[in-house]
Structures are given as structure tokens and as C-alpha cells.
Design an enzyme around this catalytic site. Structure first.
Site, PDB file in Angstrom:
ATOM      1  N   GLU A 166       0.791  -1.287   0.016  1.00 23.11           N
ATOM      2  CA  GLU A 166      -0.061   0.008   0.107  1.00 23.11           C
ATOM      3  C   GLU A 166       0.963   1.227   0.008  1.00 23.11           C
ATOM      4  O   GLU A 166       0.782   1.998   0.898  1.00 23.11           O
ATOM      5  CB  GLU A 166      -0.945  -0.082   1.183  1.00 23.11           C
ATOM      6  CG  GLU A 166      -1.869  -1.075   1.021  1.00 23.11           C
ATOM      7  CD  GLU A 166      -3.167  -0.942   2.163  1.00 23.11           C
ATOM      8  OE1 GLU A 166      -3.078   0.103   2.772  1.00 23.11           O
ATOM      9  OE2 GLU A 166      -4.113  -1.960   2.092  1.00 23.11           O
ATOM     10  N   GLU A 348      -5.189  -8.428   1.066  1.00 23.59           N
ATOM     11  CA  GLU A 348      -5.730  -8.058   2.138  1.00 23.59           C
ATOM     12  C   GLU A 348      -7.355  -7.805   2.092  1.00 23.59           C
ATOM     13  O   GLU A 348      -7.667  -7.252   1.031  1.00 23.59           O
ATOM     14  CB  GLU A 348      -5.271  -6.614   2.707  1.00 23.59           C
ATOM     15  CG  GLU A 348      -4.120  -6.641   3.482  1.00 23.59           C
ATOM     16  CD  GLU A 348      -3.454  -5.405   4.051  1.00 23.59           C
ATOM     17  OE1 GLU A 348      -4.393  -4.729   4.378  1.00 23.59           O
ATOM     18  OE2 GLU A 348      -2.294  -5.397   4.218  1.00 23.59           O
TER      19      GLU A 348
HETATM   20  C1  BGP Z   1      -4.605  -1.561   5.398  1.00 26.45           C
HETATM   21  C2  BGP Z   1      -3.107  -2.008   6.020  1.00 26.45           C
HETATM   22  C3  BGP Z   1      -2.933  -2.803   7.139  1.00 26.45           C
HETATM   23  C4  BGP Z   1      -4.504  -2.680   7.984  1.00 26.45           C
HETATM   24  C5  BGP Z   1      -5.703  -2.418   7.436  1.00 26.45           C
HETATM   25  C6  BGP Z   1      -6.937  -2.061   8.068  1.00 26.45           C
HETATM   26  O1  BGP Z   1      -4.632  -0.297   4.822  1.00 26.45           O
HETATM   27  O2  BGP Z   1      -2.341  -2.415   5.033  1.00 26.45           O
HETATM   28  O3  BGP Z   1      -2.054  -2.556   7.853  1.00 26.45           O
HETATM   29  O4  BGP Z   1      -4.054  -1.367   8.576  1.00 26.45           O
HETATM   30  O5  BGP Z   1      -5.355  -1.290   6.304  1.00 26.45           O
HETATM   31  O6  BGP Z   1      -7.768  -1.309   7.323  1.00 26.45           O
HETATM   32  P1  BGP Z   1      -8.378   0.135   7.485  1.00 26.45           P
HETATM   33  O7  BGP Z   1      -7.580   1.046   6.305  1.00 26.45           O
HETATM   34  O8  BGP Z   1      -9.774  -0.082   7.068  1.00 26.45           O
HETATM   35  O9  BGP Z   1      -8.061   0.614   8.728  1.00 26.45           O
END
Ligand code: BGP
Length: 440
Positions: A166, A348
Site C-alpha cells: 500500500e 488483504e
Molecule cells: C490496510 C493496511 C493494514 C491494516 C488495514 C486495516 O490499509 O495495509 O496494515 O491497517 O488497512 O484497514 P483500514 O484501512 O480499514 O483501517
């Protein structure tokens, strides 16, 4: 939808990130990262929470592999902490740090779980930040040197490598409006950070190819369809600009070999002859992180306008009761496949919750997450049936962990971590459901 809808060999895993789970921040020779400092700035995390201890995975990794086995995971994506391997980011290598990842990888292999190693999940060594961090063009070379150390040590047993996680999140939050580490809010600095991370990605691909015969190399990007909060000319324009940065300024040069036309001119002052060829290196797969669509409200900082706007309507999922958008996921799988033409791994996907507790019978009944995952994996099965080449799925996250600016309150794990009771782990109902899906 039955698991029979997934092709044979479809890979089921889960993801994590070093700073979010490891803890052991001051142990084993690890140096500080920009996040260690960030968490110590008043007001940056709830109650000043830090990743110092996190889920204590640094000590409990063997128990955690046991839990992965219980769920039946076939693959596990984790990140290596650069400051654990090179405490000052360059120069001296910390053998204890490498030993830790070697033990973890050996443990995964012994359990029959494929290690998927991500080289960068936001924890830049603090000493490099003092030299300008990603805004310094030398950062691509620093990263290549670190990747060389990791590839040399682990390349005989790790086959799957992701260069970055990301990048748009870490650069937009970190350099364009300063909400996250290293808290810079300056558009030209952001442009430099983006370009140098792109160069670092290309250099890392070359290093891994050179040191790891047969490596399977990808990069992990978050991509989300963006929509104006309300249909005004300002919001439409803001949406177009934001979406270009959020979704395209990394994968376009990395996979297509050019910056998106709408912003290419902004990057021009920082792009030197030959750079795009250095950035666009052959990849084996595209890692897609996806949680939901974004809604955009115009505001003076064009890179801040994706945060804080409301969805125009609430399409609650019958089982969940709150807004989730599985069809936006199906659409995103199509869009990513059409634009980049690489096999996709969903690296993810998952859902957070601020109100999870252990019930009197000892169970953690996370019905909302179970419904979310069921709806999203269903949408993924539909995309596969439509012809999209999706090869695997990694749930975020293996266990509850330090959720960056949200601290420990927002739980994302399929495994509950009882921080107050000696870090006790409990498989949530969603983990049992996921185990069933994998077995199916
Ligand atoms: C992603 C990250 C993760 C985690 C996740 C949680 O952006 O790679 O490390 O933090 O998000 O999701 P959200 O963005 O909804 O908090």
C-alpha cells in the site's frame, strides 16, 4: 456459495505486518522506525498506544503458527521490519533480526504453510528519515541494499516476495497531508516520495530476481472505486484527482510503464532519463488490498478529500446490518485485471470492529466479520466465474493487532488477542468459518 466455486489450487491465507504484531520493539537489536517516533507524539494514537508490545508475536510466533495450522492456512503473508534487519537502515546488519525471520520461515515451512514475504509495510528506519526518508532519491539504493540482505539470507526458502504494501496509503498519509508518519504535508515532497518508492520497487524486483532463482514477485496495492459524496462539479473533480493518486500513481508506472496522464506533468521535475524503465520490471502477480469503496468531498488539500466524507446511501448487507459493498469488490477485481493484466492475489480483505469481547462461554462471536467475509468471498467467486484470474485470498488479519492511528481498539483479526490477559489467543467464530471454507 460453495467452495467448489473456487478453482483447484486456489490459495487461502492470511496477512499481517511487522509493526502491527511483533512487539519486541527494543529487543533483538532492532532499531527505531518512523512509527516508534510517531506513536510517541501526543494525540497521534488513542491513549498514546504504541507497537512496543503489540501482539507479542516476536515471542509467540511458534504458538501463532500452531493457530494458523488449526485454521488450515496454506499461506501466510508477513512483513520484514527493515529496522530489525538494519537498525539504522543502511550499513550494519543485525544478525539477530535475520535469525528471527529465519526461525519464522522455517517454522512456517515445517507446518506446510507458504511464507509470503513483504519487504516493506510502512516501518521506515528512523535514521533514514533523518536523511529525508523517501523524499531522498538515495532511498531507492538504501532499499535495494536492504532487500539484498534479506534475499541472500531467506531466498533459499522463501519463493514469494512482495516489494511494498500500500504505497499510496503510506505516501498520501505520510507526505501529502501528514496524518501518519513521517507527518509531512507538502505536495512536492509527496511527489518525490512517490517517485522514489517507485524506483525502490523496481530496484527490489531486480535484486530478488538476481538472488532468488524461481522467485515469484509481486507488489501489494490498495485499490478502491472512488465516488463523489454528492454529485457536484467540485466533488466530481476532486474524485478524479484523488482516485488517480490513490489508485494509479504506483501501479501504472510499475506495470504499464508510465505515470497517469492527468498527473504525469507534476512528476516530471523528478523523473530522470531511464527511470520509467527502472520502475517497470516484469511482475508475476498483482496483490490487491480492498476493503470498500471511497467517497469524496472536495476540500482544499486534494489528497485529503478521501477521508471523512459520508457514503451517499447505505446499502446494508442483510446479515451484517451495516454498509458493506461486496459488489464494489467484484468490480474492483474486474478493473484491476483489465488495467494491469496480471494474475491477482487478494492480499488483504477484512473488517474492523471496535466492540468485540469474549462472551461468558469463552467464545468471540464476530457475526459481522463472518458475514462480511462470506459476502466478499462470494463476490470474489462471482468475479472468478466472470473470468477474472484471481489465484488466492489472504484475510486481513490473522490476529488483532496495533491498528496504526486507531491503536488497539479497532480489532481486525480472525484470532482474538486478549491483551489484558497475557496475550491469550482465541479463535473467533470467523476463524472457524474460514477454516471450514478452506477445508471445503
Ligand atoms: C490496510 C493496511 C493494514 C491494516 C488495514 C486495516 O490499509 O495495509 O496494515 O491497517 O488497512 O484497514 P483500514 O484501512 O480499514 O483501517
Amino acid at each position: 456459495m460453495a467452495n467448489g466455486k473456487f478453482p483447484p489450487g486456489f490459495l487461502w491465507g492470511s496477512s499481517s505486518a511487522a509493526y502491527q504484531i511483533e512487539g519486541g520493539a527494543g529487543e533483538g537489536g532492532r532499531g527505531p522506525s518512523i512509527w516508534d517516533r510517531h506513536c510517541r507524539i501526543a494525540g497521534k494514537t488513542p491513549n498514546g498506544e504504541t507497537g512496543d508490545v503489540a501482539a507479542d508475536h516476536f515471542h509467540r510466533w511458534a504458538e501463532d503458527i500452531g493457530l494458523m495450522t488449526e485454521i488450515g492456512l496454506q499461506a501466510y503473508r508477513f512483513s520484514v521490519a527493515w529496522p530489525r534487519v538494519m537498525p539504522r537502515g543502511r550499513g550494519a546488519v543485525n544478525p539477530e533480526g535475520l535469525d528471527f525471520y529465519e526461525r519464522l520461515v522455517d517454522g512456517l515451512l515445517a507446518a506446510g504453510i507458504e511464507p509470503w514475504l513483504c519487504l516493506y509495510h510502512w516501518d521506515l528506519p528512523l535514521a533514514l528519515n533523518d536523511l529525508g526518508g523517501w523524499a531522498n532519491r538515495d532511498s531507492a539504493g538504501w532499499f535495494a541494499d536492504y532487500v539484498t540482505v534479506v534475499a541472500r539470507r531467506l531466498g533459499d526458502r522463501v519463493r514469494h516476495f512482495a516489494t511494498f504494501n500500500e504505497q499510496s496509503v503510506s505516501t498520501i498519509f505520510g507526505y501529502a497531508y501528514g496524518g501518519n508518519a513521517p507527518m509531512v504535508a507538502d505536495y512536492p515532497t509527496y511527489l518525490k516520495a512517490v517517485h522514489h518508492q517507485n524506483l525502490a520497487h523496481g530496484a527490489a524486483v531486480d535484486v530478488v530476481r538476481a538472488h532468488v532463482p524461481g522467485a515469484s514477485i509481486g507488489v501489494v496495492h490498495n485499490r478502491q472505486p472512488c465516488h463523489p459524496e454528492t454529485d457536484t462539479a467540485e466533488n466530481r473533480a476532486a474524485t478524479a484527482t484523488f482516485s488517480t493518486h490513490w489508485n494509479e500513481v504506483f501501479p501504472d508506472p510499475q506495470v504499464l510503464g508510465h505515470y497517469p496522464a492527468a498527473v504525469a506533468g507534476d512528476f516530471e521535475p523528478y523523473v530522470q532519463a531511464g527511470d520509467l524503465a527502472r520502475i517497470c520490471r516484469p511482475l508475476d502477480w498483482f496483490g490487491l488490498n480492498h476493503y470498500g469503496p471511497m467517497f469524496i468531498r472536495a476540500e482544499p488539500n486534494p489528497l485529503k478529500c478521501g477521508f471523512g466524507a459520508n457514503p451517499p446511501e447505505d446499502p446494508p448487507h442483510p446479515d451484517v446490518g451495516w454498509a458493506i459493498y461486496p459488489q464494489a469488490f467484484r468490480q474492483e477485481l474486474h478493473d484491476t485485471a483489465d488495467r494491469y493484466r496480471l494474475p491477482i492475489y487478494v492480499t488483504e480483505n477484512g473488517c474492523g470492529n471496535w466492540e468485540e469481547t469474549v462472551a461468558a462461554d469463552g467464545r468471540v462471536v464476530d457475526k459481522h466479520r463472518l458475514s462480511f467475509l462470506a459476502a466478499y468471498t462470494d463476490a470474489m467467486a462471482q468475479a472468478i466465474a466472470d473470468g477474472v484470474d484471481v489465484r488466492g485470498y489472504f484475510v486481513w488479519s490473522l490476529m488483532d493487532c496495533f491498528e496504526w492511528g486507531s491503536g488497539y481498539g479497532n480489532r481486525f483479526g480472525v484470532i482474538y488477542v486478549d491483551y489484558a490477559d497475557q496475550q491469550r489467543r482465541i479463535l473467533k467464530e470467523s476463524a472457524k468459518w474460514y477454516a471450514g471454507l478452506i477445508r471445503g
